[in-house]
Write a protein that holds these residues in place. Structure first.
Motif, short mmCIF file in Angstrom:
data_model
loop_
_atom_site.label_atom_id
_atom_site.label_comp_id
_atom_site.label_asym_id
_atom_site.label_seq_id
_atom_site.Cartn_x
_atom_site.Cartn_y
_atom_site.Cartn_z
N ARG A 1 81.09 -23.94 -51.30
CA ARG A 1 81.93 -23.59 -50.14
C ARG A 1 81.51 -24.32 -48.87
O ARG A 1 82.34 -24.77 -48.09
CB ARG A 1 81.86 -22.08 -49.89
N ASP B 1 76.17 -33.35 -57.78
CA ASP B 1 76.28 -32.66 -59.07
C ASP B 1 77.75 -32.41 -59.39
O ASP B 1 78.62 -32.57 -58.53
CB ASP B 1 75.48 -31.35 -59.09
N HIS C 1 68.61 -23.02 -55.32
CA HIS C 1 69.01 -24.24 -56.06
C HIS C 1 69.73 -25.19 -55.11
O HIS C 1 70.33 -24.76 -54.11
CB HIS C 1 69.88 -23.91 -57.28
N ALA D 1 72.15 -29.02 -55.60
CA ALA D 1 72.89 -29.73 -56.65
C ALA D 1 72.91 -28.79 -57.87
O ALA D 1 73.16 -27.59 -57.71
CB ALA D 1 72.24 -31.08 -56.92
N LYS E 1 72.09 -16.48 -47.81
CA LYS E 1 71.23 -17.67 -47.90
C LYS E 1 69.95 -17.50 -47.09
O LYS E 1 69.10 -18.39 -47.09
CB LYS E 1 71.98 -18.91 -47.38
O1 LIG Z 1 78.58 -27.33 -57.85
C1 LIG Z 1 77.93 -26.49 -57.30
O2 LIG Z 1 78.05 -25.29 -57.56
C2 LIG Z 1 76.93 -26.93 -56.31
O3 LIG Z 1 76.91 -28.20 -55.89
C3 LIG Z 1 75.88 -26.00 -55.83
O4 LIG Z 1 74.60 -26.58 -55.73
C4 LIG Z 1 76.34 -25.48 -54.46
O5 LIG Z 1 76.30 -26.50 -53.51
C5 LIG Z 1 75.48 -24.31 -54.01
O6 LIG Z 1 75.56 -23.30 -55.00
C6 LIG Z 1 75.92 -23.75 -52.69
O7 LIG Z 1 77.24 -23.31 -52.80
P1 LIG Z 1 77.97 -22.56 -51.61
O8 LIG Z 1 78.05 -23.51 -50.48
O9 LIG Z 1 79.31 -22.18 -52.18
O10 LIG Z 1 77.15 -21.35 -51.31
#
Ligand SMILES: O=C(O)[C@H](O)[C@@H](O)[C@H](O)[C@H](O)COP(=O)(O)O
Length: 261
Positions: free
Chosen positions: A46, A75, A158, A160, A212
């Motif tokens: 997001r 990713d 986490h 990517a 977060k």
């Molecule tokens: O494909 C994915 O799901 C990601 O690249 C993942 O690493 C994402 O960036 C984080 O989970 C943060 O996600 P939000 O910004 O939605 O909290």
């Protein structure tokens, strides 16, 4: 060499997305002025998509020469082409379909029904080859020197598709790997590894929202990268954490200057 993280804390996630979009425009324009072209690594999630939507709405986006920009992904969710959950599909909707990019320079990660087949490890190896082919041989790195690499931060730290304790975050040789059994759906993914991420000039970590806050606190307080992948994500010249107040709410105050909140 690791660069110490710098923190910028914004009032809320909307302002964070707008300010990050403005910052990205400037970085791309500067890179194009000094090197002729720019390369940026996009993130899913997001916050990453919020930044792209803010960029789409920014009049200054026209300052970018979109035909001289390479886009890569940090990713991807290993799903069929066009699946609404794929990061590239979401990026296209948020921004890419609205700007005159050179399609040859939009380096989406392979889909599960793509030319490399449904084996995620083969698909990951193919993306590693694409990166290696784009690398500058004089830099002696197997990936390009990305100008900016963006990463959303997950509540478990986490980045990517490098999840705590899973094999991908322990990878020290390969630049791209397949991920099996990711705790965030879908379970099968492709990800850049920490060595590939660290080849970027600038790494920007995006974190907004209360969920977060703990992740930011852990990653910025000396945690190890295997348990806390965000702690191992840094750039060669700059590591920037872009947060909103909610995500920064558990950080020790000395970590960021009062003025930026
Ligand atoms: O494909 C994915 O799901 C990601 O690249 C993942 O690493 C994402 O960036 C984080 O989970 C943060 O996600 P939000 O910004 O939605 O909290």
């Amino acid at each position: 060499m690791s660069t110490a993280p710098q923190l910028v804390v914004h009032r809320d996630k909307e302002l964070m997305a707008q300010a990050a979009a403005a910052r990205l425009i400037t970085r791309i324009v500067d890179a194009q002025a000094s090197r002729g072209s720019a390369s940026v690594v996009l993130t899913g999630g997001r916050n990453g998509n919020g930044l792209l939507a803010a960029l789409a709405a920014a009049p200054a986006r026209d300052a970018i020469d979109w035909s001289r920009l390479d886009l890569w992904w940090g990713d991807e969710r290993f799903l069929p082409e066009g699946d609404p959950e794929r990061n590239v599909t979401q990026a296209r909707e948020a921004l890419l379909d609205a700007v005159p990019l050179d399609p040859e320079r939009v380096h989406a990660m392979p889909a599960s029904d793509g030319p490399h087949g449904s084996d995620v490890d083969t698909a990951a190896a193919a993306y590693a080859e694409e990166l290696a082919a784009a690398a500058d041989p004089s830099h002696h790195t197997p990936v390009p020197s990305f100008d900016v690499l963006m990463l959303g931060v997950g509540p478990d730290t986490h980045v990517a598709s490098l999840f705590p304790e899973l094999p991908a975050v322990r990878e020290t040789e390969r630049t791209v790997v397949g991920v099996h059994g990711a705790p965030k759906p879908p379970p099968t993914r492709i990800t850049l590894t920490l060595p590939a991420i660290r080849a970027a000039r600038e790494v920007w970590l995006l974190a907004a929202g209360e969920d977060k806050a703990e992740a930011a606190e852990i990653a910025l307080s000396g945690a190890g990268e295997i348990q806390s992948p965000a702690a191992g994500a840094y750039g060669r010249t700059r590591t920037l954490w872009l947060l909103d107040k909610a995500a920064a709410s558990q950080l020790p105050r000395q970590l960021y200057p009062q003025a930026s909140a």
